[in-house]
Design a protein around this motif. Sequence first.
Motif, short mmCIF file in Angstrom:
data_model
loop_
_atom_site.label_atom_id
_atom_site.label_comp_id
_atom_site.label_asym_id
_atom_site.label_seq_id
_atom_site.Cartn_x
_atom_site.Cartn_y
_atom_site.Cartn_z
N CYS A 277 140.30 71.31 8.69
CA CYS A 277 139.07 71.94 9.30
C CYS A 277 138.56 71.98 9.07
N THR A 278 137.01 70.97 9.52
CA THR A 278 135.97 70.57 8.62
C THR A 278 134.68 72.06 8.99
N PRO A 279 133.52 71.51 8.11
CA PRO A 279 131.91 72.40 8.71
C PRO A 279 132.31 72.39 9.86
N HIS A 280 131.85 71.49 10.72
CA HIS A 280 131.31 71.33 11.87
C HIS A 280 132.48 72.44 12.76
N LYS A 281 133.64 72.88 12.54
CA LYS A 281 134.33 73.39 12.79
C LYS A 281 133.85 74.33 13.30
N LEU A 282 133.25 75.53 12.69
CA LEU A 282 132.47 76.84 12.62
C LEU A 282 131.00 76.41 13.38
N ARG A 283 130.46 75.11 13.83
CA ARG A 283 129.64 75.16 15.16
C ARG A 283 130.06 75.07 15.67
N HIS A 284 131.78 74.48 16.30
CA HIS A 284 132.73 74.88 17.59
C HIS A 284 132.53 76.08 17.43
N SER A 285 133.09 77.06 16.43
CA SER A 285 133.14 78.05 16.67
C SER A 285 132.91 79.04 17.34
N PHE A 286 131.53 79.27 16.94
CA PHE A 286 129.95 79.46 16.84
C PHE A 286 129.53 79.89 18.65
N ALA A 287 129.65 78.37 19.29
CA ALA A 287 129.96 78.02 20.10
C ALA A 287 130.88 78.75 21.61
N THR A 288 132.16 78.84 21.30
CA THR A 288 133.58 79.41 21.41
C THR A 288 132.64 80.80 21.43
N HIS A 289 132.53 80.88 20.73
CA HIS A 289 132.72 82.65 20.13
C HIS A 289 131.44 83.38 21.11
N MET A 290 130.78 82.98 21.20
CA MET A 290 129.30 83.22 21.67
C MET A 290 129.49 83.09 23.57
N LEU A 291 130.50 82.26 24.23
CA LEU A 291 130.14 82.42 25.23
C LEU A 291 131.77 83.57 25.86
N ALA A 292 132.65 83.57 24.69
CA ALA A 292 133.58 84.06 24.71
C ALA A 292 132.79 85.56 25.21
N ALA A 293 131.90 86.02 24.26
CA ALA A 293 130.95 87.73 24.41
C ALA A 293 130.49 87.67 25.71
N GLY A 294 130.60 86.65 26.28
CA GLY A 294 129.93 86.49 27.77
C GLY A 294 127.96 86.11 27.25
N ALA A 295 127.85 85.18 26.57
CA ALA A 295 126.63 84.70 26.03
C ALA A 295 126.63 83.49 27.45
N ASP A 296 125.10 82.88 27.98
CA ASP A 296 125.28 82.00 29.24
C ASP A 296 125.39 80.00 28.89
N LEU A 297 126.02 79.92 29.16
CA LEU A 297 126.54 78.62 29.06
C LEU A 297 125.05 77.81 28.50
N ARG A 298 123.54 77.70 29.09
CA ARG A 298 122.84 76.94 29.02
C ARG A 298 122.10 76.85 27.72
N GLU A 299 122.05 78.77 27.88
CA GLU A 299 121.03 79.10 26.49
C GLU A 299 122.26 78.71 24.67
N VAL A 300 123.77 79.01 25.21
CA VAL A 300 124.18 78.37 24.33
C VAL A 300 123.74 77.11 23.61
N GLN A 301 123.54 75.99 25.26
CA GLN A 301 123.47 75.04 24.85
C GLN A 301 122.19 74.38 23.95
N ASP A 302 121.21 75.49 24.34
CA ASP A 302 119.69 75.72 23.54
C ASP A 302 119.80 75.33 22.53
N MET A 303 120.79 76.38 22.37
CA MET A 303 120.85 77.14 20.46
C MET A 303 121.46 76.21 19.63
N LEU A 304 122.43 75.57 20.38
CA LEU A 304 122.48 73.80 19.52
C LEU A 304 121.87 72.77 19.72
#
Length: 229
Positions: A202-229
Amino acid sequence: RHFAAALAASGRQRTSINRRLSSLRAFYRFLMRENLAPANPFHLISGVKTGRRLPMVLDVAQVNCLLDAPAVYWGRQLSAEHQDQRGDAEFAAARDTAILEVIYSGGLRVSEAMGIDLEDVDFLGNVFKVRGKGRKERLCYLGKPAAKALREYLRLRDARGLAGRREPGPLFRNLAGGRLTTRSVERSFKLYVHEARLPADCTPHKLRHSFATHMLAAGADLREVQDML
């Protein structure tokens, strides 16, 4: 092509098939260089598509354990025999908790988090400015847990005289008052991964992946998550 198909039919993994094709392609290059073969038949054979492996992500419970790990780790160090270093331990726990919270809150790379200056943080608007690859700037959301952790860290930073609570400059500082390095965070992260009993890779970058996954699971729009990243 028949050879490649036969390997696939025998149950070989696609990566294994590609390794064999690559080896034979190189072998025939050698034969041609030594004038032992007139052509390289493997130049006509493309590799087998392997597909992309999905990055490892942490579930919400694992993230919570990781975010709690700095306080648990440094608290245990104090309960042992280093009471004379209480101030250093409390500061490290607060700072590293704030770092992990900010990384997770904004889906940051470690280098981006270490590049944040105090003046980049807007506590009233709950956002902070990040400079990503190519020095491109973006605004990231500062969640309530991250804001709370940051305020506690800044309080201790001020109390230690490392920098005033409103003094511009590096947000995350080492015990000498300088900007904390990415390498230093990565070293500490390994301790917290062990403390939280997470997989060793597990690396710090996994937190970045987890952030995106959890946002999508909570109903966030894929494009918006991509912009956040």
